[in-house]
Enzyme design. Structure first.
Site, short mmCIF file in Angstrom:
data_model
loop_
_atom_site.label_atom_id
_atom_site.label_comp_id
_atom_site.label_asym_id
_atom_site.label_seq_id
_atom_site.Cartn_x
_atom_site.Cartn_y
_atom_site.Cartn_z
N ASP A 227 0.88 -1.16 0.00
CA ASP A 227 0.00 0.00 0.00
C ASP A 227 0.91 1.21 0.00
OD1 ASP A 227 -2.06 1.77 0.04
OD2 ASP A 227 -3.12 0.89 1.76
C1 BGC Z 1 -4.96 3.43 0.12
C2 BGC Z 1 -5.08 2.42 -1.01
C3 BGC Z 1 -4.85 3.12 -2.33
C4 BGC Z 1 -3.51 3.81 -2.31
C5 BGC Z 1 -3.21 4.57 -3.58
C6 BGC Z 1 -3.68 4.23 0.04
O1 BGC Z 1 -3.66 5.26 0.97
O2 BGC Z 1 -5.02 2.77 1.35
O3 BGC Z 1 -6.34 1.83 -0.99
O4 BGC Z 1 -4.92 2.19 -3.36
O5 BGC Z 1 -3.49 4.76 -1.24
O6 BGC Z 1 -4.06 5.65 -3.70
#
Ligand code: BGC
Length: 768
Positions: A227
């Site tokens: 993530d």
């Molecule tokens: C979120 C993810 C997301 C990623 C990219 C993160 O903060 O938890 O779900 O895909 O950011 O935007």
């Protein structure tokens, strides 16, 4: 091909395993690795427009904003989810996106979870089935899906750091199950590792999670991506099985990785294996078509999906559908300024936007609108309320639009209450006094308190229905579409009744999953708590009757499954779809289990008066539980009750099933208790020999006394009663501790030898 052949030095390799900027990866033509573009997901494509520096939650390219997962889950329709995945995949492909970051597979542990709108359900079976379907759809366009957030990422408070304290059985049965299903059934090309920790280990740096379980047990062969910002130690993450760190860490990740290689903390083979996976991901996504998507067709799909996902919670005296020819007071700012998607990384820039008010006013000639409340100023506004009450009093029919404001549900923030805003509750109270026949239409991404529903005649839950939600709600309210959605999450009566209450969101950086397996309806049913609206609930403009349930054991190559048949009849006057749900209660009693668990479902459309015989197959392993002692899945023999129903609390038919599979017999170990030894036939026999033999041959052989310990002769005859009493007193004593008692027939070392002996003999008995 070894990368050394391409002359890639460790620093270059490390750079290929980290993002370049916010959404891209670096590529290397010489190493055959394509530069990739990753973007959110999961409700449509959020491709940042222009400069991709910074979190880029600002402007994005137009894309279809499909209903959020909280909505589509209520369709209980894997085929629909596959179609939605295909449409999102097509748009992603057209924009040159290689990886679409979804589906969100985390389980809704608490209704306060700020990101519940981005997840499907409180139930892992439903989550897995829908997530697998969406993944298949996306990947059919040669765009990789990225099931997220792996794993146990169930709250926003401390979301990047919180340590989830949870037992393995609960993790396996509740929090990993949907990921397991999606990996095994849909073969996602990437998986996103979560921010949080689980029992002290960062999910993005946990070898048990990312390598042993994900790759070893489930056979995942894709790229594990972090993530955004989940990595704290790049070398540890790679060694644990995390291939790609996102986004670029300004060179820090690669430097850490090179240092880890030099220090021998990471093996060069592991780095090369990650590069191989990146290369393979590039190959898998290389055939994207790039064809321009048909946005109007996707808008029509979004509309159909939104309508199929709406849940008719209440409909006294068949108030709904409305009559288009009669006058209609449309009340509530949310009808004019709809809340149709959640906030945060999943926010899509829609290609168009329908509103309930525009859709209803187009189709109902005598429609009026009064805002009733402001979405800016959350305090009740007496003038707006009085105007709305006047409009309600003067109309034939009243539709009151309520819901949660944008700021109430967003990534990064958990909710603190289930209540609707005070201004809306005051409006509802005033309107319902004048018009008890009011229909309330809700827009929210997670359950809300509905104590007020008693004062209304009808309640329609529309969730966050996406860009075509306005058209879809008009379709349902006016009867063009018969509602068929079923709740994928329980509506509690009180926050205090919910399973995680008292253990959410934790303290001092930790959250304890004290409710264990009893998440969602498992808790309400086991504790016999009355919900406001139960899991699986949803009314229709028609009625369905259930009959002729038969259940049989189906022996197949993969093991013992269950075959279920029943007849479903649309006994009403209009066409409609029913979701037949199959719950199973285990009466075997060998291990703690929830009162009942969803084990199958089928959505079926039937014309008025039409009947169909349905077959539902529960594949082998469907009735299994995770055994924390042996750390394997086991199916207990005994009686199970199969319950077919229209909701978890509206069971129409039940049938008993006798399962005669062998009793699971975990091999006892040195630390197993005497009772566990006695339960195992070989273990009991070996112990009997030891006790009977007392001091036997030389040291080290089972039954021989520990060196220096007094030899114990064969005990005198012991009556069955005495033996039972002894077992009650001593049954919980680990065998290895028996040696600490005076006169014990064996020592701790011998306990280990005995365990080996049992394993050997048991193996021989099974012909190994
Ligand atoms: C979120 C993810 C997301 C990623 C990219 C993160 O903060 O938890 O779900 O895909 O950011 O935007």
């Amino acid at each position: 091909m070894p990368f050394e052949d391409h002359g890639l030095d460790p620093a270059r390799k490390a750079a290929l395993l980290t993002g370049e900027g916010m959404w891209q990866t670096a590529g290397s033509a010489e190493a055959g690795i394509r530069a990739l573009t990753l973007t959110d997901g999961p409700h449509g494509v959020r491709l940042a427009a222009g400069d991709d520096a910074g979190p880029a939650l600002g402007e994005s390219r137009p894309a279809t904003c499909f209903p959020a997962e909280c909505a589509t889950a209520s369709s209980w329709d894997p085929e629909l989810l596959e179609e939605l995945g295909r449409a999102a995949g097509r748009e992603a492909a057209a924009y040159g996106v290689d990886v679409l970051l979804g589906p969100g597979l985390n389980i809704k542990r608490s209704p306060l979870g700020g990101r519940n709108f981005e997840y499907f359900s409180e139930d892992p079976l439903l989550t897995g089935a829908l997530g697998a379907a969406w993944t298949r759809g996306v990947q059919s366009c040669r765009v990789a899906a990225s099931p997220k957030h792996f794993a146990a990422n169930n709250q926003e408070t401390g979301r990047m750091t919180v340590d989830v304290i949870v037992d393995e059985r609960t993790v396996r049965e509740i929090y990993l199950r949907a990921f397991e299903t999606v990996v095994k059934e849909a073969g996602p090309w990437t998986v996103m590792a979560a921010y949080n920790r689980i029992n002290g280990f960062h999910a993005a740096q946990d070898p048990w999670l990312l390598t042993r379980v994900l790759r070893g047990e489930w056979g995942f062969d894709g790229v594990v991506v972090s993530d955004w910002g989940a990595v704290t130690d790049r070398a540890a993450a790679l060694a644990a099985g995390l291939d790609l760190e996102m986004p670029s860490s300004s060179g820090l990740g690669p430097r850490e990785l090179v240092a880890g290689l030099e220090a021998g903390l990471v093996s060069p083979e592991d780095v090369d294996a990650s590069l191989d996976r990146m290369r393979e991901l590039g190959r898998r996504t290389a055939g994207r078509t790039g064809e321009a998507p048909d946005f109007p067709a996707h808008d029509a799909l979004a509309r159909r999906a939104a309508a199929a996902s709406m849940v008719l919670l209440k409909n006294d005296a068949g108030l709904l559908p409305f009559t288009p020819g009669a006058s209609l007071a449309v009340i509530g700012e949310l009808a004019r300024t709809p809340r149709y998607q959640g906030s945060g990384s999943s926010r899509v820039n829609p290609t168009r936007l329908s509103t309930p008010w525009s859709a209803l006013s187009e189709r109902v000639p005598q429609a009026s609108f009064s805002p009733g409340y402001s979405l800016q100023d959350l305090a009740p506004d007496t003038e707006l309320i009085e105007e709305a009450v006047r409009a309600a009093a003067g109309a034939d029919q009243v539709a009151l639009f309520l819901g949660l404001p944008d700021a109430a549900e967003t990534e990064g923030l958990d909710r603190s209450t289930l209540q609707l805003p005070e201004a809306q509750l005051r409006l509802l109270d005033a309107v319902a006094r004048t018009r008890p026949d009011v229909a309330v239409i809700l827009a929210n991404g997670s359950v809300v308190d509905t104590a007020w529903a008693a004062d209304t005649a009808a309640v329609l839950e529309t969730w966050l229905p996406g860009q075509a939600g306005g058209d879809a709600v008009a379709d349902v309210l006016l009867g063009d579409v018969n509602p068929s959605g079923k709740l994928a999450e329980t509506f509690p009566r009180r926050l205090e009744d919910t399973p995680a209450y008292g253990n959410f969101p934790g303290e001092a950086g930790q959250v304890r999953y004290g409710e264990g397996l009893l998440v969602g309806y498992r808790w309400f049913d086991t504790r016999k708590l009355e919900p406001a609206f139960p899991f699986g609930h949803g009314l229709s403009y028609t009625d369905f009757s259930y009959s002729d349930l038969t259940v049989s054991v189906a022996e197949g190559a993969g093991g013992t499954g269950v075959q279920v048949q029943l007849k479903l009849t649309n006994s009403g006057a209009v066409e409609g779809a029913e979701v037949v749900q199959l719950y199973v209660a285990s009466l075997a009693g060998t291990a703690p289990r929830a009162e009942q668990e969803l084990r199958g479902f089928q959505r079926v459309s039937l014309g008025p008066g039409e009947s169909r015989t349905l077959s539902l197959e529960l594949p082998p392993g469907s009735l299994a539980r995770f055994d924390p002692v042996t750390r394997t899945w086991v199916t207990d023999p005994g009686t199970y009750e199969l319950r077919a129903g229209s909701s978890s609390r509206d069971i129409r038919l039940t049938a008993a099933l006798e399962l005669t599979v062998p009793v699971p017999q975990p091999l006892p170990t040195a630390s197993s208790t005497l009772a566990e030894w006695m339960q195992h036939p070989v273990g009991a026999a070996v112990l009997a020999e030891v006790f009977a033999a007392g001091a036997a041959s030389g040291p080290g052989s089972p039954g021989a006394p520990a060196p220096g310990a007094p030899a114990v002769g064969a005990p005198g005859p012991v009556s069955a009663d005495q033996a039972a009493q002894m077992l009650t007193l001593m049954g919980s004593l680990p065998l290895e501790r028996l040696g600490r008692f005076p006169g014990s027939p064996l020592s701790a070392d011998q306990a280990t030898q005995l365990a080996r002996l049992v394993a050997e003999r048991a193996g021989k008995e099974q012909g190994h």
